[in-house]
Design a protein around this motif. Structure first.
Motif, PDB file in Angstrom:
ATOM      1  N   GLN A  28      -6.537  -0.366   3.896  1.00  0.00           N
ATOM      2  CA  GLN A  28      -7.251  -0.156   2.639  1.00  0.00           C
ATOM      3  C   GLN A  28      -6.192  -0.886   2.010  1.00  0.00           C
ATOM      4  O   GLN A  28      -7.128  -1.851   1.303  1.00  0.00           O
ATOM      5  CB  GLN A  28      -7.156   1.236   1.661  1.00  0.00           C
ATOM      6  N   ARG A  29      -5.550  -1.529   2.181  1.00  0.00           N
ATOM      7  CA  ARG A  29      -4.682  -2.232   0.959  1.00  0.00           C
ATOM      8  C   ARG A  29      -4.980  -3.860   1.707  1.00  0.00           C
ATOM      9  O   ARG A  29      -5.543  -4.973   0.550  1.00  0.00           O
ATOM     10  CB  ARG A  29      -3.021  -2.552   1.516  1.00  0.00           C
ATOM     11  N   SER A  80       0.219  -4.662   7.874  1.00  0.00           N
ATOM     12  CA  SER A  80      -0.709  -4.635   6.195  1.00  0.00           C
ATOM     13  C   SER A  80       0.451  -5.200   5.774  1.00  0.00           C
ATOM     14  O   SER A  80      -0.250  -6.435   5.277  1.00  0.00           O
ATOM     15  CB  SER A  80      -0.355  -3.979   6.115  1.00  0.00           C
ATOM     16  N   TYR A  81       1.174  -5.747   5.430  1.00  0.00           N
ATOM     17  CA  TYR A  81       3.017  -5.976   4.580  1.00  0.00           C
ATOM     18  C   TYR A  81       2.584  -7.963   5.096  1.00  0.00           C
ATOM     19  O   TYR A  81       2.063  -8.794   4.578  1.00  0.00           O
ATOM     20  CB  TYR A  81       4.146  -5.937   5.159  1.00  0.00           C
ATOM     21  N   VAL A 176      -2.228  -4.413  -4.803  1.00  0.00           N
ATOM     22  CA  VAL A 176      -2.485  -3.622  -4.189  1.00  0.00           C
ATOM     23  C   VAL A 176      -1.919  -2.607  -3.338  1.00  0.00           C
ATOM     24  O   VAL A 176      -2.888  -1.843  -2.292  1.00  0.00           O
ATOM     25  CB  VAL A 176      -2.987  -4.963  -3.349  1.00  0.00           C
ATOM     26  N   PHE A 177      -0.856  -2.378  -3.072  1.00  0.00           N
ATOM     27  CA  PHE A 177      -0.301  -1.709  -2.594  1.00  0.00           C
ATOM     28  C   PHE A 177      -0.443   0.060  -3.561  1.00  0.00           C
ATOM     29  O   PHE A 177      -0.389   1.346  -2.291  1.00  0.00           O
ATOM     30  CB  PHE A 177       1.542  -2.001  -1.530  1.00  0.00           C
ATOM     31  N   LEU A 216     -12.224   1.894  -0.824  1.00  0.00           N
ATOM     32  CA  LEU A 216     -12.146   3.000  -1.051  1.00  0.00           C
ATOM     33  C   LEU A 216     -12.572   3.456   0.651  1.00  0.00           C
ATOM     34  O   LEU A 216     -13.644   2.672   1.066  1.00  0.00           O
ATOM     35  CB  LEU A 216     -13.404   3.213  -1.891  1.00  0.00           C
ATOM     36  N   PRO A 217     -11.539   4.324   1.392  1.00  0.00           N
ATOM     37  CA  PRO A 217     -12.321   4.825   2.693  1.00  0.00           C
ATOM     38  C   PRO A 217     -13.599   5.351   2.539  1.00  0.00           C
ATOM     39  O   PRO A 217     -14.705   4.640   3.608  1.00  0.00           O
ATOM     40  CB  PRO A 217     -11.122   5.913   2.351  1.00  0.00           C
TER      41      PRO A 217
END
Length: 227
Positions: A28-29, A80-81, A176-177, A216-217
């Protein structure tokens, strides 16, 4: 008017591909960042519940079997990072890290707390391990404990920071996180966010933005209809 043949024959850049899972907060991020930067991408679903992240083809892309993984032409980036920082460097539109060093450090700190001290405690591999050792009730208590610990730290860190979002009036890396983490806490783990008014305020404001809504999921193509 003559045209350069090399310019005409030059292939269009490959479309970004994001291998991800609808409910993964890490995925999601990255979806949020792609939306904020206005980047078109191909959504490649990886079903963690079916073990698709262990398939040999996916292992070639991400040897630790996590999501998400970004493919940008010949470049493959997992975690993700790392994906977000790669996108930040390559696509400067809507910068996520401010020039001000103190504010930049604050954003990096929030992102690190979420990615290293909160999210890993509710990831699928760790939850599966805890549930196997104990039971579902203990798994939930264990997860709520670490979510609460992390949110308490973030609330103290941000309580005196002015602005409607996490670190001010601009949408930055911390936001974002933060949003996927709070969303997971509310929808999956029953966390009462009234104990964290500063986080709740930022979360509510950010959830009004299209880039966050579209990530969103429940809005993803692989989200089950019963979710």
């Amino acid at each position: 008017m003559a045209h350069d043949s090399k310019e005409i024959d030059e292939p269009a850049p490959a479309k970004l591909k994001l291998y991800n899972y609808w409910r993964s907060s890490c995925s999601q991020r990255v979806r949020i960042v792609l939306n904020l930067k206005g980047l078109d991408y191909e959504y490649k679903a990886v079903n963690l519940m079916k073990g698709e992240h262990f398939h040999p083809e996916y292992e070639k892309l991400n040897p630790i079997h996590f999501v998400p993984t970004l493919v940008d032409g010949d470049i493959v980036v997992g975690d993700s990072y790392a994906v977000i920082l790669y996108l930040e460097d390559k696509y400067p539109q809507h910068p996520l890290l401010p020039k001000d060093l103190e504010k930049k450090a604050l954003n990096l700190q929030v992102a690190s707390i979420v990615s290293s001290s909160i999210q890993p405690f509710h990831g699928v591999p760790r939850l599966s391990f805890v549930e196997a050792k104990f039971n579902d009730d203990e798994r939930l208590k264990w997860t709520q404990h670490y979510l609460g610990k992390g949110f308490t730290a973030l609330e103290k860190l941000l309580k005196d920071v002015p602005g409607k979002y996490a670190t001010g009036d601009e949408v930055l890396l911390a936001d974002v996180f933060l949003v996927p983490q709070v969303h997971a806490a509310i929808t999956r783990f029953g966390i009462d966010m009234t104990a964290y008014p500063r986080l709740s305020r930022a979360y509510a404001a950010l959830c009004e933005l299209p880039a966050f809504q579209d990530a969103l999921p429940e809005r993803q193509p692989d989200c089950p209809s019963t979710a």
